[in-house]
Design an enzyme around this catalytic site. Structure first.
Site, PDB file in Angstrom:
ATOM      1  N   HIS A 270       0.835  -1.208   0.000  1.00  0.00           N
ATOM      2  CA  HIS A 270       0.000   0.000   0.000  1.00  0.00           C
ATOM      3  C   HIS A 270       0.872   1.262   0.000  1.00  0.00           C
ATOM      4  O   HIS A 270       0.707   2.146  -0.853  1.00  0.00           O
ATOM      5  CB  HIS A 270      -0.907  -0.030   1.236  1.00  0.00           C
ATOM      6  CG  HIS A 270      -1.861   1.117   1.331  1.00  0.00           C
ATOM      7  ND1 HIS A 270      -3.170   1.032   0.907  1.00  0.00           N
ATOM      8  CD2 HIS A 270      -1.704   2.389   1.793  1.00  0.00           C
ATOM      9  CE1 HIS A 270      -3.765   2.198   1.114  1.00  0.00           C
ATOM     10  NE2 HIS A 270      -2.900   3.044   1.650  1.00  0.00           N
ATOM     11  N   GLU A 271       1.804   1.319   0.932  1.00  0.00           N
ATOM     12  CA  GLU A 271       2.645   2.521   1.035  1.00  0.00           C
ATOM     13  C   GLU A 271       3.562   2.655  -0.185  1.00  0.00           C
ATOM     14  O   GLU A 271       3.855   3.772  -0.621  1.00  0.00           O
ATOM     15  CB  GLU A 271       3.455   2.515   2.342  1.00  0.00           C
ATOM     16  CG  GLU A 271       2.619   2.462   3.628  1.00  0.00           C
ATOM     17  CD  GLU A 271       1.541   3.538   3.735  1.00  0.00           C
ATOM     18  OE1 GLU A 271       1.720   4.638   3.189  1.00  0.00           O
ATOM     19  OE2 GLU A 271       0.496   3.258   4.378  1.00  0.00           O
ATOM     20  N   GLU A 300      -4.974   7.686  -2.922  1.00  0.00           N
ATOM     21  CA  GLU A 300      -5.438   6.398  -2.410  1.00  0.00           C
ATOM     22  C   GLU A 300      -5.704   5.419  -3.560  1.00  0.00           C
ATOM     23  O   GLU A 300      -5.569   4.212  -3.396  1.00  0.00           O
ATOM     24  CB  GLU A 300      -6.715   6.655  -1.585  1.00  0.00           C
ATOM     25  CG  GLU A 300      -6.982   5.705  -0.469  1.00  0.00           C
ATOM     26  CD  GLU A 300      -5.876   5.535   0.562  1.00  0.00           C
ATOM     27  OE1 GLU A 300      -4.987   6.400   0.672  1.00  0.00           O
ATOM     28  OE2 GLU A 300      -5.884   4.515   1.248  1.00  0.00           O
TER      29      GLU A 300
HETATM   30 ZN    ZN Z   1      -3.241   5.106   1.940  1.00  0.00          ZN
END
Ligand code: ZN
Length: 506
Positions: A270-271, A300
């Site tokens: 995710h990061e 996001e």
């Molecule tokens: Zn995020």
């Protein structure tokens, strides 16, 4: 002053503000990773000093004068038509930031900041003791300040629009509602159909996976995704995050739980998604205000696309599972790649947003959007919030919180006055899948690349179509430019219905 000179001066101020913000971010990064505990008081003084300087610089009347000289006004933020396009985008972004900062009276800013500190502390205590009542007066104040700020900024239809615009420039309550309504009904139906099926086996996920080996695997995935360690690093922190500390310095963090091996890994992916976005801004805009994500939701979309669409796909695990099993031969001795893939995608309606799976996650966000819009329309009061929360949880996810700590008190956002922030989390899913559909048209064989652990074609496509632009376009314009269609929930819903239809044999 000639236009060219005004532009040079404006860029110089903008760069200074950006660099000061990055220095602030460096202190914050250190605080979350390596700072000794006793340093906390001194550090908050240093941070307050820097934040004061940033605020002063970014609200200096000189910026207002320069913007005006270049023809940029609140009504016509892009300035003179004879300026290059990229400079007009720069003026638009700067004008918006400047107006937002200077339209707030200084005493409102200080008063709200002080109340925010107290409110956050009260929230920590209230959640610990499951005591909504002690937090209530603070939340009332936070809603009050947010309303006042929205009034200062002005809004087209409803005060909530003014707050949404901070995180998703150009979006309104009505435009979000238009995509959330179909999303909500089709997701609820999907969750219900999945609930009637047998859950996949997932016992092996809570076996003991030593953190050092988890780190070894996570780092190999991160490198395969082309996260550049010459321009970043991975460290450990209590809550995973990405931070940009310079034009060539984008760092990420994660943490490992020995009996939950998915958590650390998916945080890394995710990061990494956030970081790849930040590393991909075009050279000419990287060190200016245009070198930023187009919105919270677009940011996001990048992290979620890598985490879920790539990282939780069958092709991904076909490619990566053999290596994972080499690292954990006993823990995964009796597990097939199909079983692992099913476990990674297990759907289970739960109480906590941050633990939610890919299907139920957006429903948690829709709940917060519904409550926020009612709070700001005055149809729900702060006192009624826990009851409204629980009723809606039952209605859209079929579960009832056992406590306010696991219900209305679970997220930090409202205690900080961050209203209008939540929708971005779900919008990220929608943007992400709409980008993905466009990407698949350009790279029809994308799955075979993923299976061969070659993620570069995906990154290249995202760089060329999304990352290079930074925040030159507002999210609505960007999605239209990249995919040829306005934002809708269709791509995301079709993706989920197809994937989970197969997984759960619906
Ligand atoms: Zn995020």
């Amino acid at each position: 002053m000639k236009k060219q000179e005004a532009l040079v001066r404006l860029h110089a101020i903008d760069r200074d503000v950006k660099h000061l913000s990055q220095i602030t971010a460096l202190l914050q990064w250190d605080q979350e990773t390596y700072m000794p505990p006793a340093a906390v008081e001194g550090r908050s003084e240093q941070l307050a000093l820097l934040e004061g300087i940033v605020h002063e610089k970014s609200t200096s009347p000189e910026i207002g004068d320069l913007l005006e000289q270049l023809g940029s006004t609140t009504a016509h933020p892009m300035g003179d038509a004879d300026l290059p396009e990229v400079e007009r985008d720069f003026l638009r972004v700067l004008r918006k930031e400047y107006d937002r900062a200077v339209l707030l009276p200084a005493d409102l800013v200080t008063e709200a900041a002080r109340a925010e500190g107290l409110s956050q502390a009260a929230w920590v205590e209230a959640r610990k003791r499951n005591d909504y009542k002690t937090f209530m007066p603070h939340l009332e104040k936070m809603v009050g300040y947010a309303k006042k700020k929205a009034e200062c900024w002005g809004f087209t239809e409803r005060p909530y629009d003014g707050l949404l615009d901070i995180h998703e420039p150009g979006m309104t309550e009505a435009s979000i509602e238009a995509v959330f309504n179909p999303l909500r009904s089709r997701l609820s139906s999907l969750v219900q159909r999945i609930g009637e099926k047998k859950a996949p086996r997932s016992d092996f996920l809570s076996r003991e996976f030593p953190a050092e080996l988890q780190a070894q695997f996570g780092e190999s995935v991160m490198k395969a995704l082309a996260y550049d360690l010459q321009q970043g690093r991975l460290d450990i922190s209590a809550h995973p995050f990405t931070t940009t500390l310079g034009p060539r310095d984008v760092r990420i963090t994660t943490r490992y739980f020995p009996t939950n091996m998915l958590s650390g890994l998916f945080s890394i992916i995710h990061e990494t998604g956030h970081a790849l976005y930040e590393m991909g801004f075009a050279e000419e805009i990287r060190d200016s205000s245009l070198g930023d994500g187009a919105s919270m939701g677009i940011h996001e979309s990048q992290s979620r696309l890598w985490e879920n669409v790539v990282g939780r796909s069958y092709a991904f695990w076909k490619g990566q599972f053999p290596q994972l099993r080499q690292l954990f031969p006993t823990q995964l001795a009796d597990v097939s790649v199909d079983e692992f893939y099913a476990a990674v995608n297990q759907v289970r309606p739960s109480l906590i947003r941050v633990d939610a799976d890919e299907v139920t996650y957006s429903l948690h966000v829709i709940l917060r959007f519904e409550l926020e819009r009612r709070l700001f329309a005055g149809t729900v009061s702060v006192a009624d919030l826990p009851e409204a929360w629980n009723a809606m949880m039952k209605e859209i996810l079929g579960v009832t919180p056992d406590s306010d700590a696991n219900g209305v008190l679970q997220d930090v956002h409202w205690s900080m006055g961050a209203f209008g922030y939540f929708p971005s989390y779900a919008l990220g899913n929608l943007y992400g899948l709409q980008f993905w559909d466009a990407l698949k048209k350009g790279i029809p064989e994308v799955e075979s690349f993923i299976e061969r652990k070659d993620y570069m074609p995906i990154l290249q496509w995202l760089r060329n179509h999304v990352h290079v632009h930074g925040c030159r376009y507002e999210p609505g314009d960007l999605i239209l430019k990249v995919t040829g269609k306005p934002l809708s929930a269709d791509s995301f819903i079709s993706y989920l219905e197809h994937k989970y239809g197969q997984l759960y044999k619906l």
